[in-house]
Design an enzyme around this catalytic site. Structure first.
Site, PDB file in Angstrom:
ATOM      1  N   THR A 288     -20.336 -45.455   6.932  1.00  0.00           N
ATOM      2  CA  THR A 288     -20.498 -44.654   5.788  1.00  0.00           C
ATOM      3  C   THR A 288     -18.947 -44.386   5.607  1.00  0.00           C
ATOM      4  OG1 THR A 288     -19.275 -42.538   6.690  1.00  0.00           O
ATOM      5  CG2 THR A 288     -21.592 -42.415   7.111  1.00  0.00           C
ATOM      6  N   ASP A 289     -18.900 -44.277   4.166  1.00  0.00           N
ATOM      7  CA  ASP A 289     -16.988 -43.994   3.907  1.00  0.00           C
ATOM      8  C   ASP A 289     -17.036 -42.260   3.887  1.00  0.00           C
ATOM      9  OD1 ASP A 289     -15.380 -43.501   1.559  1.00  0.00           O
ATOM     10  OD2 ASP A 289     -16.090 -44.623   0.530  1.00  0.00           O
TER      11      ASP A 289
END
Length: 761
Positions: A288-289
């Site tokens: 994920t970011d």
């Protein structure tokens, strides 16, 4: 590091127990599978979830590693990797904890935002794309990987390949512009540079393509904002660079912050599984970011527990910062909201990445302190950065051949960017030491020696408003002065000069993450300074610093010469001097359209036609698709860029009037250097499908050539088209083309082209 050898032996023993050869000796997928299966067979559920947890280490300070919260989590088997830790000694300490102080000794993967260099900083990615030189981009990424790996880094959150058509979005600076074809080529160039020969060597690191997907299309050009887009537009434009990175073998993918048609990308099963894995065949891992699982609560989609389960089920493998996987998935498993199979799949992918990096064979592959002393910010790396930077500059205007400057007389160098050592690099350069960088003022004085005099004045603040400037320059502030006094000093310096070079535009942090703008002109204080300098009647050259396309209508009309130098990196000062004084001729071409007004945005060359296209660009046409107050056309089009020499294009020739099914067509144009010095021209080829199942763009870039021509030299530039150049995704997302008429265009930019037609069978 006297214990390294015994740790290497321990890793080799583990491989032997699994019946595997070394991961760096060409072992097959079956060998990796046997090794990972054996390891996972001995892991607890909590240890598996720990591998999916990626915390940030930016709270660590010198001497605090051993007793930090990060150290506690590593010893507990709750960390699969970390990022934002600089310094090989700190990284070694944490790697040693993972290998020596945990039950299974699983090594850590260490990430960093190595976006356009590590300590040797290269031009921002948007500038790099304007070189149209994929070999230069690969060279940049190779050097960046070498430096980062010498300081303990094994994984970079790069390349960012988001297509962007809206200059208000600050992160346009981190991508390769508006075109899918060029963007895909650049994406592959980055991946090959970072990962090298399969990450076998200790100076090759894993790339992570981002942001998947469509982040560059955020509404209103505002960072972190929503995206709403048809599948057709996705496939034909926005997805191409991500796919290019996957086809180049990228090891990891980062999901984006934004929602796509209401669904957070981090929880998008169609995006992460159906498209990325099943359609494209991606086999690496998805991370994920920053805290994007946690932000799903703010999106109004789910709390942390449900968001974590949804992200995992969608195809997310590693959770950056939110700690949702580590702390909630065990309960979700008991509740059957997730499966053991999916947890195991995610864990396997993370472990496979570590295997491919060679970390199981040698956990300290990237912890050689001697390398850091020899391979960071070297003369060779700086030389490469200087050469590449010069390729990225775009000459927008050169009235009266004001450039190149002569090394004589009196030169006034004026503007807040002229002597701003900490602002040469642009966004994403937290790993460099800006006090080692050369400013324009220093470089100019060195370049002219005793042949000319160079005088300097800051001239203005970045903005009149201290409040706005604070947001624009953090964390690289510039010393503010009194606006009147600064202006007066600048005019005194200008009065005694033969020529004025105005170093103006954005400061380094005015583009990049969280740096969206509604007004994309040169900031007010600087623009007024420029007007005052032009009013002196002296010849003025604008050295434009920017991380995005700007509205330069006034500048284009009133300033004789404009050289866009972007943010060129740690060697910016010398590179700018090289081009300004003619040691190198500018060859960069724009990869984004420069608007006439912010109201034109989003603006891009490869647009669809309308049923009522604008037929006269100079006047308003009632009931046509145009503006009352402004032209439809960009100020500077995609592909535009001048040189110190001139290039003459001969007649465009096609090898045939028809292209047979499965055949090819040659396109040839003679290009002559008709000017007074050697130069490089970027010859561009565009296609238009005249009639198709759906409306197609008025033109699309399909090929280009960088051609070096000596003064007076002519080359026949040849392109070869085949069926793949004609294909697109139709309304049913079928990839192909319909037989019929195609228009081919060749020229120096997307606006100034010759036309010819052929029929594809």
């Amino acid at each position: 590091m006297g214990k390294i050898s015994q740790f290497v032996k321990a890793g080799a023993l583990l491989l032997t127990m699994a019946g595997c050869s070394s991961p760096n000796s060409g072992g097959k997928d079956a060998e990796i599978d046997r090794f990972i299966s054996d390891l996972m067979g001995r892991m607890t559920l909590h240890e598996k979830l720990g591998q999916l947890n990626l915390p940030a280490g930016n709270d660590l300070v010198s001497g605090a590693v051993k007793n930090s919260k990060m150290a506690e989590a590593i010893r507990a088997g709750e960390v699969g990797g970390f990022f934002n830790v600089k310094g090989v000694n700190k990284i070694y300490q944490m790697q040693r904890m993972a290998v020596e102080e945990t039950r299974l000794g699983i090594p850590l993967i260490v990430g960093a935002d190595v976006i356009h260099g590590y300590e040797t900083i290269f031009p921002i990615p948007l500038a790099l794309s304007c070189s149209w030189d994929t070999a230069a981009v690969t060279r940049m990424a190779r050097i960046s990987a070498t430096e980062a790996s010498a300081d303990g880094i094994s994984w970079t959150f790069s390349p960012m390949v988001d297509i962007c058509r809206d200059a208000r979005w600050g992160r346009i600076a981190e991508g390769s512009g508006e075109d899918p074809y060029l963007g895909a080529l650049m994406a592959g160039a980055y991946v090959r540079g970072y990962q090298g020969d399969g990450m076998k060597q200790n100076n090759e690191i894993m790339a992570c393509v981002k942001h998947f997907a469509l982040y560059g299309a955020s509404e209103s050009g505002r960072d972190y904002n929503s995206v709403d887009m048809s599948r057709n537009l996705m496939y034909n434009v926005y997805l191409a660079p991500y796919k290019g990175a996957v086809e180049a073998g990228v090891g990891s993918v980062m999901s984006s912050f934004n929602t796509i048609n209401g669904v957070p990308a981090t929880a998008g099963k169609w995006l992460l599984t159906d498209l990325l894995r099943n359609e494209w065949g991606f086999t690496g891992f998805v991370v994920t970011d920053y805290n994007s699982i946690g932000e799903m609560k703010t999106h109004g989609v789910a709390d942390l527990k449900e968001a974590s389960a949804r992200a995992l089920n969608a195809g997310t493998d590693m959770d950056m910062v939110a700690h949702g996987f580590l702390h909630t998935l065990e309960a979700s498993l008991k509740e059957k909201a997730v499966t053991q199979e999916r947890i195991d799949e995610a864990c396997r992918r993370v472990l496979e990445a570590k295997y491919k990096l060679g970390l199981f064979e040698n956990p300290y592959k990237y912890c050689d302190t001697l390398r850091g002393r020899k391979e960071l910010f070297t003369e060779a790396n700086r030389k490469a950065a200087r050469e590449i930077a010069a390729e990225t500059f775009v000459l927008l205007k050169n009235e009266g051949k004001l450039l190149p400057l002569q090394k004589k007389g009196r030169i006034a160098l004026i503007g807040p960017m002229a002597d701003a050592q900490n602002n040469m690099c642009g966004t994403w350069n937290m790993d460099c030491q800006t006090d080692r960088h050369v400013t324009m003022y220093e470089a100019f004085r060195r370049a002219v020696g005793d042949k000319a005099t160079v005088s300097y004045a800051k001239g203005s603040n970045v903005y009149y408003s201290e409040h706005i400037e604070k947001g624009a320059v953090e964390p690289r502030p510039l010393t503010r002065g009194d606006d009147r006094q600064l202006r007066a000093e600048a005019l005194r310096v200008a009065a005694s000069a033969d020529v004025i070079v105005a170093a103006l535009g954005e400061s380094a942090e005015m583009s990049g993450e969280s740096s969206s703008r509604t007004d994309i002109q040169i900031p007010d204080a600087q623009k007024d300074l420029l007007k005052a300098l032009v009013a002196t009647g002296k010849p003025v050259i604008l050295a434009l610093f920017t991380g995005r396309p700007l509205d330069l209508c006034w500048e284009s009309e009133h300033v004789p010469a404009i050289l866009n130098v972007w943010f060129a990196g740690s060697e910016a000062g010398d590179a700018i001097a090289d081009v300004m004084f003619g040691d190198m001729s500018p060859s960069g071409k724009l990869t984004t359209s420069f608007p006439r007004a912010v109201g034109q945005l989003p603006l891009y060359y490869n647009h669809l036609n309308t049923g009522r296209p604008d037929t006269d660009d100079t006047t308003f046409n009632r009931y046509g698709s145009n503006y009352i107050d402004q032209s439809n056309e960009p100020l500077y089009p995609f592909g535009y860029g001048l040189s110190y020499t001139t290039f003459r294009y001969g007649n465009l020739q096609l090898s045939a009037e028809r292209m047979a099914k499965g055949g090819q067509l040659k396109v040839t144009v003679p290009v002559t250097n008709s000017g007074e010095c050697d130069g490089v021209e970027i010859v561009q080829l565009y296609l238009h499908d005249v009639y198709a199942e759906i409306s197609r763009p008025v033109k699309e870039l399909k090929a280009f050539r960088r051609v070096a021509l000596k003064k007076g030299e002519t080359q026949n530039v040849e392109f070869v088209l085949d069926e793949d150049d004609l294909k697109y995704y139709n309304s049913r997302l079928e990839y192909g083309y319909e037989p019929g008429e195609f228009e081919v265009m060749v020229g120096p930019d997307s606006r100034n082209v010759q036309h010819a037609t052929f029929v594809a069978e």
